[in-house]
Design an enzyme around this catalytic site. Structure first.
Site, PDB file in Angstrom:
ATOM      1  N   ALA A  14       0.806  -1.236   0.000  1.00 47.37           N
ATOM      2  CA  ALA A  14       0.000   0.000   0.000  1.00 47.37           C
ATOM      3  C   ALA A  14       0.833   1.277   0.000  1.00 47.37           C
ATOM      4  O   ALA A  14       0.294   2.356   0.203  1.00 47.37           O
ATOM      5  CB  ALA A  14      -0.949  -0.008   1.193  1.00 47.37           C
ATOM      6  N   ASP A  63       7.374  -8.209   4.826  1.00 48.35           N
ATOM      7  CA  ASP A  63       7.601  -8.882   3.547  1.00 48.35           C
ATOM      8  C   ASP A  63       6.565  -9.999   3.487  1.00 48.35           C
ATOM      9  O   ASP A  63       6.575 -10.907   4.316  1.00 48.35           O
ATOM     10  CB  ASP A  63       9.028  -9.445   3.516  1.00 48.35           C
ATOM     11  CG  ASP A  63       9.319 -10.185   2.228  1.00 48.35           C
ATOM     12  OD1 ASP A  63       8.370 -10.568   1.502  1.00 48.35           O
ATOM     13  OD2 ASP A  63      10.509 -10.397   1.940  1.00 48.35           O
ATOM     14  N   ASN A  90      -2.937  -6.880  -2.633  1.00 54.72           N
ATOM     15  CA  ASN A  90      -2.505  -6.099  -3.796  1.00 54.72           C
ATOM     16  C   ASN A  90      -1.021  -6.276  -4.118  1.00 54.72           C
ATOM     17  O   ASN A  90      -0.627  -6.102  -5.269  1.00 54.72           O
ATOM     18  CB  ASN A  90      -2.819  -4.619  -3.532  1.00 54.72           C
ATOM     19  CG  ASN A  90      -2.066  -3.697  -4.464  1.00 54.72           C
ATOM     20  OD1 ASN A  90      -2.462  -3.499  -5.612  1.00 54.72           O
ATOM     21  ND2 ASN A  90      -0.948  -3.155  -4.003  1.00 54.72           N
ATOM     22  N   TYR A 155       4.220 -14.643 -14.222  1.00 52.64           N
ATOM     23  CA  TYR A 155       3.280 -13.634 -13.713  1.00 52.64           C
ATOM     24  C   TYR A 155       1.841 -13.989 -14.073  1.00 52.64           C
ATOM     25  O   TYR A 155       0.946 -13.960 -13.213  1.00 52.64           O
ATOM     26  CB  TYR A 155       3.664 -12.272 -14.302  1.00 52.64           C
ATOM     27  CG  TYR A 155       2.798 -11.112 -13.871  1.00 52.64           C
ATOM     28  CD1 TYR A 155       2.946 -10.548 -12.607  1.00 52.64           C
ATOM     29  CD2 TYR A 155       1.853 -10.563 -14.729  1.00 52.64           C
ATOM     30  CE1 TYR A 155       2.162  -9.474 -12.217  1.00 52.64           C
ATOM     31  CE2 TYR A 155       1.072  -9.483 -14.351  1.00 52.64           C
ATOM     32  CZ  TYR A 155       1.223  -8.941 -13.095  1.00 52.64           C
ATOM     33  OH  TYR A 155       0.445  -7.877 -12.708  1.00 52.64           O
ATOM     34  N   ALA A 157       0.603 -16.888 -14.850  1.00 49.79           N
ATOM     35  CA  ALA A 157       0.189 -18.104 -14.123  1.00 49.79           C
ATOM     36  C   ALA A 157      -0.195 -17.754 -12.686  1.00 49.79           C
ATOM     37  O   ALA A 157      -1.207 -18.238 -12.167  1.00 49.79           O
ATOM     38  CB  ALA A 157       1.308 -19.143 -14.142  1.00 49.79           C
TER      39      ALA A 157
HETATM   40  P1  NAD Z   1       3.893  -1.298  -7.907  1.00 49.49           P
HETATM   41  O1  NAD Z   1       5.188  -1.963  -8.216  1.00 49.49           O
HETATM   42  O2  NAD Z   1       3.772   0.175  -8.028  1.00 49.49           O
HETATM   43  O3  NAD Z   1       3.384  -1.734  -6.464  1.00 49.49           O
HETATM   44  C1  NAD Z   1       3.509  -3.039  -5.969  1.00 49.49           C
HETATM   45  C2  NAD Z   1       3.535  -2.996  -4.467  1.00 49.49           C
HETATM   46  O4  NAD Z   1       3.735  -4.314  -3.942  1.00 49.49           O
HETATM   47  C3  NAD Z   1       4.692  -2.141  -3.948  1.00 49.49           C
HETATM   48  O5  NAD Z   1       4.224  -1.340  -2.876  1.00 49.49           O
HETATM   49  C4  NAD Z   1       5.662  -3.173  -3.437  1.00 49.49           C
HETATM   50  O6  NAD Z   1       6.487  -2.686  -2.393  1.00 49.49           O
HETATM   51  C5  NAD Z   1       4.716  -4.257  -2.942  1.00 49.49           C
HETATM   52  N1  NAD Z   1       5.417  -5.517  -2.758  1.00 49.49           N
HETATM   53  C6  NAD Z   1       6.136  -6.200  -3.681  1.00 49.49           C
HETATM   54  N2  NAD Z   1       6.704  -7.283  -3.110  1.00 49.49           N
HETATM   55  C7  NAD Z   1       6.335  -7.281  -1.811  1.00 49.49           C
HETATM   56  C8  NAD Z   1       6.624  -8.113  -0.703  1.00 49.49           C
HETATM   57  N3  NAD Z   1       7.422  -9.186  -0.823  1.00 49.49           N
HETATM   58  N4  NAD Z   1       6.083  -7.814   0.517  1.00 49.49           N
HETATM   59  C9  NAD Z   1       5.272  -6.730   0.656  1.00 49.49           C
HETATM   60  N5  NAD Z   1       4.967  -5.899  -0.366  1.00 49.49           N
HETATM   61  C10 NAD Z   1       5.496  -6.170  -1.573  1.00 49.49           C
HETATM   62  O7  NAD Z   1       2.828  -2.019  -8.856  1.00 49.49           O
HETATM   63  P2  NAD Z   1       1.296  -1.703  -9.162  1.00 49.49           P
HETATM   64  O8  NAD Z   1       1.213  -1.481 -10.609  1.00 49.49           O
HETATM   65  O9  NAD Z   1       0.745  -0.708  -8.222  1.00 49.49           O
HETATM   66  O10 NAD Z   1       0.684  -3.153  -8.869  1.00 49.49           O
HETATM   67  C11 NAD Z   1      -0.223  -3.426  -7.812  1.00 49.49           C
HETATM   68  C12 NAD Z   1      -0.917  -4.735  -8.109  1.00 49.49           C
HETATM   69  O11 NAD Z   1      -1.678  -4.611  -9.316  1.00 49.49           O
HETATM   70  C13 NAD Z   1       0.031  -5.900  -8.353  1.00 49.49           C
HETATM   71  O12 NAD Z   1      -0.488  -7.084  -7.801  1.00 49.49           O
HETATM   72  C14 NAD Z   1       0.085  -5.992  -9.858  1.00 49.49           C
HETATM   73  O13 NAD Z   1       0.430  -7.282 -10.283  1.00 49.49           O
HETATM   74  C15 NAD Z   1      -1.335  -5.626 -10.212  1.00 49.49           C
HETATM   75  N6  NAD Z   1      -1.519  -5.151 -11.582  1.00 49.49           N
HETATM   76  C16 NAD Z   1      -0.920  -4.005 -12.031  1.00 49.49           C
HETATM   77  C17 NAD Z   1      -1.146  -3.606 -13.341  1.00 49.49           C
HETATM   78  C18 NAD Z   1      -0.551  -2.349 -13.916  1.00 49.49           C
HETATM   79  O14 NAD Z   1      -0.727  -2.100 -15.114  1.00 49.49           O
HETATM   80  N7  NAD Z   1       0.152  -1.531 -13.159  1.00 49.49           N
HETATM   81  C19 NAD Z   1      -1.947  -4.358 -14.177  1.00 49.49           C
HETATM   82  C20 NAD Z   1      -2.541  -5.520 -13.687  1.00 49.49           C
HETATM   83  C21 NAD Z   1      -2.314  -5.901 -12.382  1.00 49.49           C
END
Ligand code: NAD
Length: 248
Positions: A14, A63, A90, A155, A157
């Site tokens: 978040a 984590d 998320n 990803y 999968a």
């Molecule tokens: P982002 O990289 O900006 O944010 C991802 C967040 O997850 C970050 O805050 C990161 O610190 C956290 N995170 C990663 N590994 C972690 C761990 N081991 N422990 C705790 N936190 C962890 O990416 P985003 O685009 O905001 O993506 C958010 C979600 O939406 C993800 O699940 C992503 O797969 C999904 N998503 C994003 C898109 C897009 O186009 N941006 C599209 C489809 C799905």
């Protein structure tokens, strides 16, 4: 009264991108947010912003691939608030490569963060939710769960697995008035997509009927619907937020 007054929502990942905007949207509706993040440097600023909307919110460095850290965090939420109403799974990562070049460490890491963490967190929140006979679980999947994407076998999968996981959980807990749904974003403006080359971005844009990338706010609006009273009769579903890129 705000829609989620007094409710407690855990949002993973978040402190960036979509998760941060989801946390702010839920806080705006009165939910007390428990921020789960592995980006300690971003926690103070994010928490301060969330607290302007919902002063009793908290944050913790976790984590999500650590079973012990996740367990401690959920315990902390219960001790602090005595309830858990909403879980938004998320947190997610990509480690892209063509399958021929994809090492096991990249497969395992993506599965650990994107899938196993969801199993872990969901399991831990179910007990208090079942006791309360109320709960809302939202898992952030992706359009590529349905379409596939070259370079993203791991990803896609992991994100497709979330759909089956969510339906099974939804069936297991429906009698306790707990819903579980997925939101599947398309191509959203965040750090995850900022690292794509201009050519890849252009190619993606050409596949979006609405003609633009989505914003984190578009995803947050879908989450808000699912966790609010308006979404109470929706469970086991996947809400697609993709500008028409994929229609189910
Ligand atoms: P982002 O990289 O900006 O944010 C991802 C967040 O997850 C970050 O805050 C990161 O610190 C956290 N995170 C990663 N590994 C972690 C761990 N081991 N422990 C705790 N936190 C962890 O990416 P985003 O685009 O905001 O993506 C958010 C979600 O939406 C993800 O699940 C992503 O797969 C999904 N998503 C994003 C898109 C897009 O186009 N941006 C599209 C489809 C799905």
């Amino acid at each position: 009264m705000s829609m989620l007054q007094q409710q407690v929502a855990i949002v993973t990942g978040a402190t960036s991108g979509i998760g941060r905007v989801i946390a702010l949207a839920l806080a705006k509706e009165g939910a007390r947010i428990f921020v789960v993040s592995n980006e300690p440097q971003k926690i103070p600023e994010t928490l301060a912003e969330i607290r302007q909307l919902s002063p009793e919110s908290e944050a913790r460095e976790v984590d999500v691939t650590s079973a012990a850290a996740v367990e401690e965090a959920i315990k902390a939420v219960q001790e602090r608030y005595g309830r858990i109403d909403i879980l938004v799974n998320n947190a997610g990562i990509t480690q892209d490569n063509l399958l021929l070049r994809m090492g096991e460490e990249h497969w395992d890491r993506v599965m650990e963060v994107n899938l196993k963490s969801v199993y872990r967190l969901t399991r831990l929140v179910l007990r208090p939710m079942m006791k309360a006979r109320y709960g809302r679980i939202v898992n952030i999947s992706s359009v590529v769960a349905l379409t596939g994407n070259p370079g993203q076998a791991n990803y896609s999968a992991s994100k497709a697995a979330l759909l089956g996981f969510t339906k099974s959980v939804a069936l297991e807990v429906a009698s306790r008035q707990i819903t579980a749904n997925c939101v599947a974003p398309g191509f959203i403006e965040t750090a995850m997509t900022a690292k794509l080359s201009p050519e890849v971005k252009q190619a993606m844009l050409s596949r979006i009927p609405l003609g633009t990338m989505g914003k984190p706010e578009d995803v947050a609006a879908a989450v808000l619907f699912l966790v609010s009273e308006a979404g109470r009769y929706v469970t086991g579903e996947t809400l697609h937020v993709n500008g028409g890129m994929y229609m189910s």
